[in-house]
Design a protein around this motif. Structure first.
Motif, mmCIF file in Angstrom:
data_model
loop_
_atom_site.group_PDB
_atom_site.id
_atom_site.type_symbol
_atom_site.label_atom_id
_atom_site.label_comp_id
_atom_site.label_asym_id
_atom_site.label_seq_id
_atom_site.Cartn_x
_atom_site.Cartn_y
_atom_site.Cartn_z
ATOM 1 N N VAL A 231 -16.398 61.315 -5.593
ATOM 2 C CA VAL A 231 -16.574 62.724 -6.208
ATOM 3 C C VAL A 231 -15.860 63.863 -5.911
ATOM 4 O O VAL A 231 -15.594 64.720 -6.605
ATOM 5 C CB VAL A 231 -18.084 63.113 -5.658
ATOM 6 C CG1 VAL A 231 -18.481 64.567 -6.227
ATOM 7 C CG2 VAL A 231 -19.157 62.175 -6.353
ATOM 8 N N GLY A 232 -14.948 63.686 -4.774
ATOM 9 C CA GLY A 232 -14.351 64.844 -4.376
ATOM 10 C C GLY A 232 -14.800 66.028 -3.919
ATOM 11 O O GLY A 232 -14.473 67.095 -4.485
ATOM 12 N N GLN A 233 -15.913 66.143 -3.101
ATOM 13 C CA GLN A 233 -16.631 67.156 -2.793
ATOM 14 C C GLN A 233 -16.075 68.073 -1.796
ATOM 15 O O GLN A 233 -16.592 69.267 -1.841
ATOM 16 C CB GLN A 233 -18.089 66.602 -2.147
ATOM 17 C CG GLN A 233 -18.975 67.708 -1.633
ATOM 18 C CD GLN A 233 -19.769 67.406 -0.178
ATOM 19 O OE1 GLN A 233 -19.139 66.312 0.334
ATOM 20 N NE2 GLN A 233 -20.673 67.982 -0.011
ATOM 21 N N GLY A 234 -14.972 67.798 -1.390
ATOM 22 C CA GLY A 234 -14.356 68.732 -0.452
ATOM 23 C C GLY A 234 -13.986 70.161 -1.105
ATOM 24 O O GLY A 234 -13.732 70.072 -2.252
ATOM 25 N N PRO A 235 -13.523 71.002 -0.261
ATOM 26 C CA PRO A 235 -13.067 72.422 -1.016
ATOM 27 C C PRO A 235 -11.962 72.322 -1.620
ATOM 28 O O PRO A 235 -11.748 73.394 -2.329
ATOM 29 C CB PRO A 235 -12.904 73.136 0.631
ATOM 30 C CG PRO A 235 -12.698 72.142 1.517
ATOM 31 C CD PRO A 235 -13.795 70.973 1.312
ATOM 32 N N SER A 236 -11.148 71.299 -1.533
ATOM 33 C CA SER A 236 -10.129 71.185 -2.284
ATOM 34 C C SER A 236 -9.942 70.260 -3.359
ATOM 35 O O SER A 236 -9.010 69.841 -3.974
ATOM 36 C CB SER A 236 -8.648 70.911 -1.868
ATOM 37 O OG SER A 236 -8.542 72.381 -0.722
ATOM 38 N N GLY A 237 -11.355 69.465 -3.598
ATOM 39 C CA GLY A 237 -11.420 68.568 -4.418
ATOM 40 C C GLY A 237 -10.951 67.101 -4.081
ATOM 41 O O GLY A 237 -10.553 66.257 -5.021
ATOM 42 N N SER A 238 -10.637 67.032 -2.622
ATOM 43 C CA SER A 238 -10.116 65.494 -2.414
ATOM 44 C C SER A 238 -11.110 65.261 -1.124
ATOM 45 O O SER A 238 -11.195 65.708 -0.258
ATOM 46 C CB SER A 238 -8.823 65.829 -2.009
ATOM 47 O OG SER A 238 -8.860 66.477 -0.781
ATOM 48 N N GLY A 239 -11.767 64.063 -1.333
ATOM 49 C CA GLY A 239 -12.600 63.433 -0.355
ATOM 50 C C GLY A 239 -13.692 64.353 -0.033
ATOM 51 O O GLY A 239 -14.142 65.342 -0.814
ATOM 52 N N ARG A 240 -14.526 64.340 1.504
ATOM 53 C CA ARG A 240 -15.334 65.113 1.639
ATOM 54 C C ARG A 240 -14.836 66.483 2.217
ATOM 55 O O ARG A 240 -15.796 67.196 2.370
ATOM 56 C CB ARG A 240 -16.148 64.156 2.845
ATOM 57 C CG ARG A 240 -17.211 63.377 2.220
ATOM 58 C CD ARG A 240 -17.517 62.533 3.478
ATOM 59 N NE ARG A 240 -16.376 61.313 3.569
ATOM 60 C CZ ARG A 240 -16.255 60.675 4.663
ATOM 61 N NH1 ARG A 240 -17.057 61.012 5.640
ATOM 62 N NH2 ARG A 240 -15.361 59.803 4.882
ATOM 63 N N ARG A 241 -13.752 66.482 2.677
ATOM 64 C CA ARG A 241 -13.275 67.667 3.184
ATOM 65 C C ARG A 241 -11.603 67.724 2.994
ATOM 66 O O ARG A 241 -11.197 66.653 2.349
ATOM 67 C CB ARG A 241 -13.142 67.773 4.702
ATOM 68 C CG ARG A 241 -12.934 66.396 5.706
ATOM 69 C CD ARG A 241 -13.043 66.790 7.140
ATOM 70 N NE ARG A 241 -14.344 66.237 7.352
ATOM 71 C CZ ARG A 241 -14.942 64.979 7.750
ATOM 72 N NH1 ARG A 241 -13.929 64.037 7.676
ATOM 73 N NH2 ARG A 241 -16.042 64.823 8.148
ATOM 74 N N ASP A 242 -10.824 68.672 3.339
ATOM 75 C CA ASP A 242 -9.464 68.519 3.320
ATOM 76 C C ASP A 242 -8.934 67.447 4.006
ATOM 77 O O ASP A 242 -8.875 67.669 5.531
ATOM 78 C CB ASP A 242 -8.729 69.808 3.301
ATOM 79 C CG ASP A 242 -9.097 70.726 2.179
ATOM 80 O OD1 ASP A 242 -8.988 70.313 1.010
ATOM 81 O OD2 ASP A 242 -9.418 71.943 2.519
#
Length: 470
Positions: A231-242
């Motif tokens: 889903v790219g939930q992280g704040p930069s849209g990659s993984g769970r976090r950057d």
């Protein structure tokens, strides 16, 4: 290796609960009411436990109700500004004198018979003191019971009921190096950190040790979070976090078996600032500035990318975004309350705080996508381990036994702990075995002179780069 006290299981056989020679652990330690009761006496009544953060009691009269094992306790700041931790139980008939989660008060009044206590714990009010007690009750002997020791370490409040326990800093040992990454400001300049957004609290139907061991170093369960990564939930849209800062880094599992703590971390080859939080210009610029300052203040330590960690026995944390503290409060062998604090630099811009608030709650806690995966695992694992047949079969903790991995090149960084390079192996249960070694010692040893094994040179918690495998 250490084994826990023998306990009679329901099927009538006597078992060694923790066997680190074979790398097996009995399911009994997760489901047995007898072992759970023993934990309250042997472990939670003696260990240093996380209570809360000083920012929650910043003004005189402020209070926050927390837990130490099954005990309800009050963290408060008295009228003179001193911080205390008291048992939340009236000395008359045991009623809770504080039934609110947090607030400010000049006095704690028992709603049962009206005994009242000042914020320094002293008994100051007794109904019918003259008529019923003939003014002979010695109020000085009937104040709120206070913890034996308390420590404010960089804003985090810790306490223990045991006056014979070592100081908090001795209890932590070299692990303080890794705890600092959580409690320092993001730029490493030594400013203030605060709790924001309140404390999330929810009940998970499993033993408290499941999440504690998960956070201490379970790299193996990423299959559980595959959908969140996609889903790219992280704040930069990659993984769970950057995650970019971990690319090319050396993956390290660090255990303190003589103390029970553990962490997973990554050591980068350089301290180059990697862009992050690209969904928000204000947030991106703020953290880019912090990272530049961080390298000035931390030097080569800025190459370290710390990960999930557990302070023995039941405090876990994520030191980088999301920057959170968890306490796993036991509520029976098959249940615990999970409490989650969110930390932020006090001087961060309002836009940064609001951005991170949304990200934190989507990542962690009962509404967090990642935590939902974990809770389902712990719930089903615990439930499937309670049966008569299931309890005959131990859990397997053999991953990485007898294999140290490649030599650890810290390039001059004096990194404490027993370190294992898991870059090639991807995962190990090195840290979990250290956690249960310490659990077993607490359950078997009756005094701190013996529990403080590091004093006798049995383990010093220092890094030799290739210590004996756990």
């Amino acid at each position: 290796m250490a084994t826990a006290r023998k306990s009679r299981s329901k099927n009538g056989h006597s078992n060694n609960m923790v066997n680190l020679d074979s790398g097996t652990i009995s399911r009994e330690i997760f489901v047995s009411p007898e072992i759970y009761a023993q934990e309250q006496e042997q472990l939670f009544a003696r260990a240093w436990l996380f209570i809360g953060h000083e920012s929650q009691v910043s003004k005189p009269g402020d209070f926050f109700v927390s837990s130490m094992g099954e005990e309800s306790v009050i963290l408060c700041r008295d009228r003179q500004g001193e911080v205390h931790v008291f048992l939340n139980s009236c000395a008359h008939r045991g009623m809770k004198v504080c039934r609110y989660d947090e607030g400010n008060t000049p006095v704690f009044s028992c709603p049962y018979h009206g005994w009242s206590y000042a914020t320094d714990g002293k008994l100051v009010g007794v109904p019918y003191f003259k008529d019923a007690y003939q003014e002979k009750l010695d109020k000085s002997k009937w104040g709120l019971p206070e913890v034996a020791q308390i420590c404010n370490y960089k804003g985090a409040i810790w306490a223990t009921w045991d006056k014979h326990a070592p100081s908090f800093k001795e209890y932590m040992g070299g692990f303080l190096t890794y705890l600092d990454f959580l409690l320092d400001t993001w730029d490493g300049a030594g400013g203030e950190v605060e709790v924001f957004g309140g404390v999330e609290k929810w009940v998970i139907p499993c033993n408290w040790k499941f999440p504690a061991e998960n956070f201490i170093g379970d790299r193996y369960h990423n299959i559980s979070h595959r959908s969140v990564d996609m889903v790219g939930q992280g704040p930069s849209g990659s993984g769970r976090r950057d995650m970019q800062e971990r690319e090319g880094a050396t993956a390290l599992d660090i255990s303190f078996p003589e103390r029970g703590h553990g962490t997973i971390t990554f050591l980068r080859a350089d301290d180059k600032v990697i862009p992050a939080y690209q969904h928000s210009k204000i947030v991106s610029e703020y953290f880019a500035h912090c990272e530049v300052e961080r390298r000035k203040n931390y030097g080569q330590w800025a190459r370290l990318v710390p990960g999930p960690s557990t302070v023995f026995p039941n405090m876990s944390y994520l030191p980088r975004q999301p920057r959170t503290i968890s306490a796993w409060h036991p509520r029976g062998p098959d249940s615990h309350e999970a409490w989650r604090w969110f930390l932020i630099d006090k001087n961060a811009p309002a836009e940064v705080k609001e951005f991170l608030r949304h990200y934190y709650i989507s990542y962690s806690g009962p509404a967090g996508l990642t935590e939902q995966d974990d809770m389902e695992n712990w719930n089903y694992a615990h439930n499937a381990s309670q049966g008569v047949i299931a309890r005959r079969f131990p859990y397997n903790y053999q991953m990485g036994m007898g294999f140290d991995g490649p030599p650890v090149d810290t390039d001059g960084l004096d990194m404490p702990g027993k370190i294992r390079n898991v870059t090639a192996a991807k995962a190990t249960e090195h840290n979990q075995r250290g956690f249960y070694q310490r659990w077993s010692e607490f359950m078997n040893v009756g005094d701190w002179d013996t529990l403080a094994t590091w004093r006798n040179g049995h383990a010093n918690g220092t890094n030799t780069g290739n210590g004996k495998a756990l």
